[in-house]
Design an enzyme around this catalytic site. Structure first.
Site, PDB file in Angstrom:
ATOM      1  N   CYS A 138       0.834  -1.204   0.000  1.00  0.00           N
ATOM      2  CA  CYS A 138       0.000   0.000   0.000  1.00  0.00           C
ATOM      3  C   CYS A 138       0.867   1.252   0.000  1.00  0.00           C
ATOM      4  O   CYS A 138       1.359   1.668   1.050  1.00  0.00           O
ATOM      5  CB  CYS A 138      -0.941  -0.009   1.207  1.00  0.00           C
ATOM      6  N   CYS A 141      -0.508   4.141   2.045  1.00  0.00           N
ATOM      7  CA  CYS A 141      -0.400   3.929   3.495  1.00  0.00           C
ATOM      8  C   CYS A 141       1.016   4.236   3.985  1.00  0.00           C
ATOM      9  O   CYS A 141       1.190   4.834   5.052  1.00  0.00           O
ATOM     10  CB  CYS A 141      -0.712   2.473   3.852  1.00  0.00           C
ATOM     11  N   ASP A 142       2.014   3.811   3.218  1.00  0.00           N
ATOM     12  CA  ASP A 142       3.378   3.787   3.734  1.00  0.00           C
ATOM     13  C   ASP A 142       4.393   4.637   2.968  1.00  0.00           C
ATOM     14  O   ASP A 142       5.544   4.751   3.385  1.00  0.00           O
ATOM     15  CB  ASP A 142       3.881   2.337   3.766  1.00  0.00           C
TER      16      ASP A 142
END
Length: 326
Positions: A138, A141-142
């Site tokens: 992701c 997300c990261d």
């Protein structure tokens, strides 16, 4: 079973992506008083998508914002949205019975499955060892954690190219590793990627090993293998993003419903009806072809209308079975 732990509903929607929320909206408008259980990832895959440019009516919208709007819309129509996870579903008898992690049992006359799909992994031991410590599926997300760093993306479809483009907001360099010499992504995405000076494609290679340290735990490089020669090359990297697609989240029903194409729930052509009457499926759980937010939402609408029709016919049949009182 205590009454407090049991809920009765005409329609239970399982999942909360575009398909689930749209089903909740339409089922509510049909006065079916649906209950929607969000699942482990409320909002679905769009909550991990940064810029959405193909949602009709929005030139550009943030994925998480779009899903918040859908949830708000569903609630405004009267859909009861519950933060819980359905861990088992019994479709062997009617009414159907679903059990949640919280201990609540849902008894329902119709089920709309909208559990979506999840990221695929390569299955390497080193990939598993560094998940959450430099290996991710992701980017939204990261990606923030890799500001000014060199990172790699594995894959060749829309997901891989979108993630590579997004990661250029943070990384100093993004290497896209693909086993072939051409991408399966949409042309507009490929054009953007090839024009981006931060992205360097590496053709005819596969990920062989993720290399890292234990103290502190983190990725330092990847070893990639040429698909023809077998030659190993080591590429410095602080982050590894696996973007090789998704698999349908059909575990709940894999032994109960007819599946095809590697685990997707099979529905009748032009319908959301599954192999069990009263059970409907929508979105990425059943769509192995288009896999778009807008098609998922459309199927959510279809599922709610199919469920409404099923319940109306079911109730009519039940009334005919009642002997008239003389």
């Amino acid at each position: 079973m205590s009454q407090l732990a049991q809920r009765r509903t005409k329609v239970l929607v399982i999942g909360s992506g575009p398909a689930g929320y749209t089903a909740g909206i339409y089922a509510s408008r049909a006065m079916l008083e649906p209950i929607l259980v969000q699942g482990i990832e409320p909002g679905g895959q769009l909550t991990t998508t940064n810029e959405v440019e193909n949602w009709p009516g929005d030139t550009e919208v943030q994925g998480p914002d779009l899903m918040v709007r859908m949830e708000t819309h569903a609630k405004a129509m009267g859909c009861e949205v519950i933060s819980d996870y359905i861990s088992s579903l019994d479709l062997s008898k009617r009414p159907f019975v679903a059990k949640a992690d919280s201990g609540t049992t849902f008894v329902t006359d119709a089920v709309i499955l909208a559990t979506g799909a999840r990221a695929k992994w390569l299955g390497l031991d080193s990939e598993e060892a560094f998940k959450g410590f430099g290996v991710s599926a992701c980017a939204t997300c990261d990606g923030f954690f890799y500001r000014g760093q060199e990172i790699v993306v594995i894959g060749g479809g829309n997901t891989a190219v979108e993630e590579a483009l997004f990661l250029t907001n943070f990384a100093s360099k993004v290497t896209l590793i693909h086993r072939r010499d051409e991408l399966r992504a949409e042309k507009i995405l490929i054009d953007r990627m090839m024009k981006n000076p931060k992205i360097e494609p590496l053709w005819h290679h596969i990920l062989d090993e993720v290399v890292g340290e234990d103290r502190p735990k983190g990725v330092t490089a990847v070893r990639v293998k040429h698909v023809d020669s077998g030659e190993i090359t080591e590429i410095p990297a602080k982050g590894v993003f696996i973007a090789i697609g998704h698999a349908p989240a059909s575990e709940l029903v894999k032994e109960q419903l007819e599946l095809h194409h590697g685990g997707y729930v099979k529905v009748m052509q032009g319908s959301t009806e599954t192999s069990i009457p009263g059970v409907f499926a929508a979105g990425d759980l059943t769509d192995h072809n288009y896999r778009q937010a807008v098609t998922s939402a459309g199927m959510g609408c279809m599922a709610a209308l199919d469920a409404e029709r099923f319940l109306a016919e079911h109730n009519a049949a039940a009334l005919l079975e009642i002997e008239p009182v003389l």
